[in-house]
Design an enzyme around this catalytic site. Structure first.
Site, PDB file in Angstrom:
ATOM      1  N   HIS A 136       2.725  -2.712   1.351  1.00  0.00           N
ATOM      2  CA  HIS A 136       2.794  -4.582   2.111  1.00  0.00           C
ATOM      3  C   HIS A 136       3.896  -5.387   1.699  1.00  0.00           C
ATOM      4  CE1 HIS A 136       2.102  -7.511   5.133  1.00  0.00           C
ATOM      5  NE2 HIS A 136       1.194  -7.142   6.250  1.00  0.00           N
ATOM      6  N   GLN A 216      -6.560  -2.037   3.925  1.00  0.00           N
ATOM      7  CA  GLN A 216      -7.052  -1.160   4.310  1.00  0.00           C
ATOM      8  C   GLN A 216      -7.539   0.239   4.224  1.00  0.00           C
ATOM      9  OE1 GLN A 216      -5.053  -1.434   7.181  1.00  0.00           O
ATOM     10  NE2 GLN A 216      -3.216  -2.781   6.906  1.00  0.00           N
TER      11      GLN A 216
END
Lengths: 419, 160
Positions: A136, A216
């Site tokens: 990310h 996540q």
């Protein structure tokens, strides 16, 4: 004071009953344009169950004052509850000690803390930092900022066309200048679960510390930082049925102690004169200023809730969800699934022939279905698959098979509109 | 909010069969427009002489709203003066951000099919991007973005 328990009805059967779980989440009863909400944007942020909401209300209505300060009842209660929450997080990830858990404003904040507190002290000009294509932006940009400042170099582990890291290439990136590894446990854009234990072992054999971005992963599986042997692990409360504005950085105590503070201010000091300030011990050294106390306590309630539902039960159910969703979406002509790793969480990233993700997102919303469209703050991943954006349906344990069906028929309806 | 009214047949048609799509050999003005949030980009080329837009073409990758907006825009401004195009740019922008009502006094004609986009704040930029890019091309600005200081939502188009 009674600790927060998930409502008994969600635990009344040993079998996982999604309808019982859903009853705990008031927002799931919403209707959007008259259609029942199907919330499939959990990788961006999850929803909050009633026990967590109640816990935060109880804190705010009966326990709030500033922590680590006054001798009065409320301040002592707030401090105790805040530290209890730290202990819950410690247990949730099986850390060795409470002081290894630092409250941050979220994962981004935690990575910035490490880039500053560890990076600026121990990574220098010409040193190399290994990151992966799956990161990310929040696990790319802080390191780039560091590299720009001090002349360190960033090396990137590539991926294959299923969205898995090329581990051989990872191993080849190591040399004597390698000083740090930052890797995401699970890709936010594709759902790929990375073999982080193996990656950590390899890095440690070369004395290189590893930060794992668990934003996540923590909502979907049991995390054991001692088993992983990671040096740093971080995730956010709001992706884990908790509130926004709170997250944790786990760090091995020995490392945290050697690091320099990130933010200066109150609480992080032992003593201050204009000549010299000495810093507080960990975790306080990294928690300058008044933290979001209610959020931290809500975060603790959220991990209590998830632990009571049981993380392995969640993982098993979500695996069924993604297997079903993948089978169903594959039957639709013109669909390309982006990311087909052997090991993945319940994230379904896809593109539809001739229809832009933004149009899909807007038209699915018309059916009450909330998905994310865009580059998911993972532009290197998009570039690898040569797509500007994807549509991403990301599931939580409170999503039902009926919602998967709604997604599938929603996509088919849009295809008819664009025929 | 009713998004059905936005995805009308005329928009879907312009998306399927965009007008003036492609490159332009005799172009003397051009600009690139980007929306970094969704990766949309388009390129507008035009031939401007003696204050008239003689020819115009666009190319790029974008959503249906953006592509239809670009298609209808090129069809509308072709043959018009630069000043008339600037008026349309301003009016189109005002309509999509809720500053101009479709039944009011304006020159937008069929372009009012984009009226509904004002109810979808995340999509307003999709509809405006071609117009913002046209404005840049007419004013010799090479590239524009929907974000940061180029953001059409925050900057008056007249100053781009």
């Amino acid at each position: 004071m009674k600790l927060v328990e998930p409502s008994l009805k969600s635990l009344s059967t040993s079998m996982f009953n999604v309808e019982h779980i859903r009853a705990d989440f008031p927002i799931l009863k919403l209707k959007i344009d008259g259609k029942p909400l199907a919330y499939l944007d959990n990788a961006a942020s999850s929803q909050m169950p009633q026990p967590v909401i109640d816990r935060m209300v109880r804190y705010q209505t009966t326990q709030h004052a500033n922590i680590n300060r006054a001798v009065h009842y409320l301040s002592e209660t707030a401090t105790l509850e805040y530290e209890k929450s730290r202990h819950k997080l410690k247990r949730f990830i099986n850390a060795n000690e409470d002081r290894e858990v630092i409250f941050t404003s979220g994962t981004t904040d935690a990575i910035n803390l490490v880039a500053h507190g560890y990076g600026r002290k121990f990574i220098g000009s010409g040193d190399e930092i290994i990151l992966t294509t799956l990161e990310h932006h929040s696990n790319i940009v802080p390191w780039q900022m560091l590299a720009e400042e001090n002349g360190a170099k960033i090396c990137v582990v590539p991926i294959d066309d299923t969205g898995e890291l090329l581990i051989d290439e990872y191993k080849q990136l190591f040399n004597k200048r390698t000083k740090f590894v930052g890797v995401t446990h699970v890709s936010n854009a594709l759902g790929t679960i990375n073999p982080i234990k193996q990656m950590i072992e390899f890095a440690h054999a070369r004395d290189v510390p590893v930060l794992v971005d668990g934003a996540q992963a923590a909502p979907h599986m049991k995390i054991d930082v001692q088993d992983l042997d990671c040096d740093f692990y971080t995730f956010s409360g709001h992706k884990l049925c908790g509130p926004t504005g709170i997250g944790i950085l786990y760090g091995k105590a020995a490392l945290l102690e050697r690091m320099q503070p990130f933010k200066g201010g109150g609480d992080m000091i032992a003593s201050v004169t204009f000549e010299k300030t000495t810093y507080n011990t960990i975790p306080h050294k990294f928690e300058a200023g008044t933290p979001p106390i209610a959020a931290a306590i809500g975060f603790g309630a959220a991990v209590d809730y998830l632990s009571a539902v049981n993380m392995s039960t969640i993982a098993t159910y979500e695996h069924d969800l993604i297997t079903y969703a993948t089978e169903q979406i594959r039957r639709i002509p013109g669909i390309r699934i982006i990311g087909a790793a052997a090991e993945k969480v319940a994230v379904l990233s896809f593109s539809v022939d001739r229809i832009h993700p933004h149009d899909i997102g807007t038209l699915l919303n018309q059916e009450g279905i909330a998905v994310r469209t865009g580059h998911h703050c993972a532009q290197p991943v998009m570039r690898h698959f040569k797509v500007p954006a994807t549509t991403r349906a990301s599931f939580a344990f409170y999503n039902s098979m009926i919602e998967v069906d709604a997604l599938i028929s929603g996509i088919q309806k849009i295809q008819k509109i664009f025929l | 909010m009713n998004t059905k009214s936005l995805y009308q047949e005329v928009i879907l048609d312009h998306n399927r069969n965009p007008r003036n799509y492609g490159s332009l050999d005799n172009a003397n003005c051009s600009a690139e427009g980007h929306n970094p949030l969704c990766g949309d980009h388009l390129n507008i080329k035009l031939n401007l002489s003696r204050g008239y837009i003689n020819d115009i073409a666009f190319q790029g990758e974008s959503c249906a709203i953006c592509k239809a907006s670009a298609s209808m825009m090129t069809a509308n401004v072709k043959g018009k003066t630069q000043a008339d195009a600037e008026t349309l740019i301003q009016e189109f922008r005002d309509m999509t951000i809720g500053k101009l009502e479709p039944n009011g006094n304006h020159h937008l004609g069929h372009l009012t099919v984009f009226f509904g986009v004002r109810n979808l704040p995340t999509r307003v930029k999709c509809a405006i991007l071609p117009w913002h890019t046209l404005h840049a091309a007419l004013n010799s600005v090479a590239t524009i973005s929907t974000e940061a200081e180029d953001d059409p939502m925050h900057v008056s188009i007249g100053n781009a």
